[in-house]
Design an enzyme around this catalytic site. Structure first.
Site, short mmCIF file in Angstrom:
data_model
loop_
_atom_site.label_atom_id
_atom_site.label_comp_id
_atom_site.label_asym_id
_atom_site.label_seq_id
_atom_site.Cartn_x
_atom_site.Cartn_y
_atom_site.Cartn_z
N ASP A 9 0.87 -1.18 0.00
CA ASP A 9 0.00 0.00 0.00
C ASP A 9 0.91 1.24 0.00
O ASP A 9 2.11 1.15 0.31
CB ASP A 9 -0.86 -0.06 1.26
CG ASP A 9 -1.58 1.24 1.55
OD1 ASP A 9 -2.26 1.74 0.66
OD2 ASP A 9 -1.40 1.79 2.66
N ASP A 11 -0.34 5.12 0.85
CA ASP A 11 -0.63 6.14 1.87
C ASP A 11 -0.76 5.51 3.25
O ASP A 11 -1.61 4.65 3.48
CB ASP A 11 -1.92 6.87 1.50
CG ASP A 11 -1.73 7.72 0.26
OD1 ASP A 11 -2.44 7.48 -0.73
OD2 ASP A 11 -0.85 8.60 0.26
N THR A 123 -4.63 5.81 -4.11
CA THR A 123 -4.26 7.16 -4.54
C THR A 123 -3.93 7.17 -6.03
O THR A 123 -3.87 6.14 -6.69
CB THR A 123 -3.07 7.70 -3.71
OG1 THR A 123 -2.98 9.10 -3.92
CG2 THR A 123 -1.76 7.04 -4.10
C1 XBP Z 1 -5.33 6.21 0.74
C2 XBP Z 1 -6.48 6.90 0.14
C3 XBP Z 1 -6.23 7.98 -0.86
C4 XBP Z 1 -5.51 9.16 -0.20
C5 XBP Z 1 -5.68 10.44 -1.00
O1 XBP Z 1 -4.81 5.39 -0.29
O2 XBP Z 1 -7.61 6.56 0.44
O3 XBP Z 1 -7.49 8.42 -1.31
O4 XBP Z 1 -6.11 9.40 1.07
O5 XBP Z 1 -5.19 10.24 -2.31
P1 XBP Z 1 -3.97 4.02 0.08
P2 XBP Z 1 -6.15 10.63 -3.57
O6 XBP Z 1 -4.77 2.92 -0.57
O7 XBP Z 1 -2.62 4.23 -0.55
O8 XBP Z 1 -3.89 3.90 1.59
O9 XBP Z 1 -6.71 12.01 -3.27
O10 XBP Z 1 -5.21 10.60 -4.76
O11 XBP Z 1 -7.19 9.55 -3.62
MG MG Z 2 -3.08 3.17 3.21
#
Ligand code: XBP
Ligand code: MG
Length: 256
Positions: A9, A11, A123
């Site tokens: 993953d 974020d 993301t």
């Molecule tokens: C986390 C998310 C993303 C980010 C924001 O992604 O839910 O939406 O919060 O990025 P991950 P965007 O699966 O990597 O934990 O605004 O580009 O969606």
């Molecule tokens: Mg994440």
């Protein structure tokens, strides 16, 4: 069972990015003349909706506005999200979003051990590219066999779509791979795809339910910041490396 690939993953897992995302959203609201400001508690609640565009839609749905205004705001989501992504990538490229502890070490260990690296994230690709290039240099993307991002999945996490996409692209079965996540939504997605899943909770997800995880650690650990003894005792080491992941995976698969 030989470990063939890690599916990471982004974020909260590669880097604790969500404070930068929150600031990027708020900056976009100001740039576009919207009188919104997402405080940390508000953002923590909105984070339960994965995907920045979906998060904006959830916020708009909560506003006490007439239907016509709601429709007009909904029509602006793509523009707001584009502005936010510009703001976020600027912050990442300025070095404001460091990798989490042990991430660079684990990626190097995977390369030495010939375990393929891949990404499964909600993301956008632009955000991933900015983080990887800032962290690992211009050829950083070459280190990953597959990158599954954002809108490539019909349904975002907690649906398994993005993990299933990455497994197909890897041409690997779930039982030969391991997912590393930070959130309950990400854990649910990885488990629904049949993956052994390690969770390293982030600042924003630390109070979520990870009872379905195969292993929960406070971080990946590093020489500078080794895992605390209770966590180290789970894997027989003060750092999580390929050897430890392979051992954990085989211990589970041999019991099946
Ligand atoms: C986390 C998310 C993303 C980010 C924001 O992604 O839910 O939406 O919060 O990025 P991950 P965007 O699966 O990597 O934990 O605004 O580009 O969606
Ligand atoms: Mg994440």
């Amino acid at each position: 069972m030989k470990l063939r690939a890690l599916i990471l993953d982004v974020d909260g897992t590669l880097a604790d990015t969500e404070e930068a995302h929150r600031c990027a959203f708020n900056e976009a609201f100001q740039q576009l003349g919207l009188d919104w400001n997402w405080s940390p508690p508000t953002y923590a609640q909105l984070l339960l909706t994965t995907g920045g565009k979906e998060r904006l839609a959830a916020h708009i749905a909560s506003l006490p506005v007439p239907p016509a205004e709601r429709r007009a705001l909904t029509d602006r989501i793509d523009d707001i999200h584009r502005a936010k992504t510009r703001n976020y990538t600027r912050m990442v490229l300025a070095g404001e979003v460091p990798l989490r502890d042990g991430v660079a070490r684990l990626l190097d260990d995977a390369a030495r051990s010939r375990v393929r690296l891949s990404i499964a994230t909600t993301t956008t690709f632009a955000n991933i590219e900015a983080l990887l290039r800032t962290s690992f240099g211009e050829d950083a993307l070459d280190r990953f066999a597959v990158i599954g991002a954002g809108d490539q999945a019909a349904r975002k996490k907690p649906a398994p779509d993005i993990y299933e996409y990455v497994l197909r692209q890897l041409n690997a079965s779930a039982d030969e791979c391991v997912a590393i996540e930070d959130s309950a939504n990400g854990l649910a997605a990885a488990k629904a795809a049949g993956l052994y899943t390690i969770v390293t909770p982030s600042y924003w997800t630390r109070s979520e339910d990870f009872s379905a995880a195969d292993l929960v650690l406070p971080s990946l650990g590093s020489a500078d910041k080794p895992l605390p003894s209770h966590a180290a005792s789970l894997i027989g080491s003060s750092m999580l490396g390929i050897r430890e992941i392979d051992r954990q995976l085989n211990a589970v698969r041999e019991c099946e």
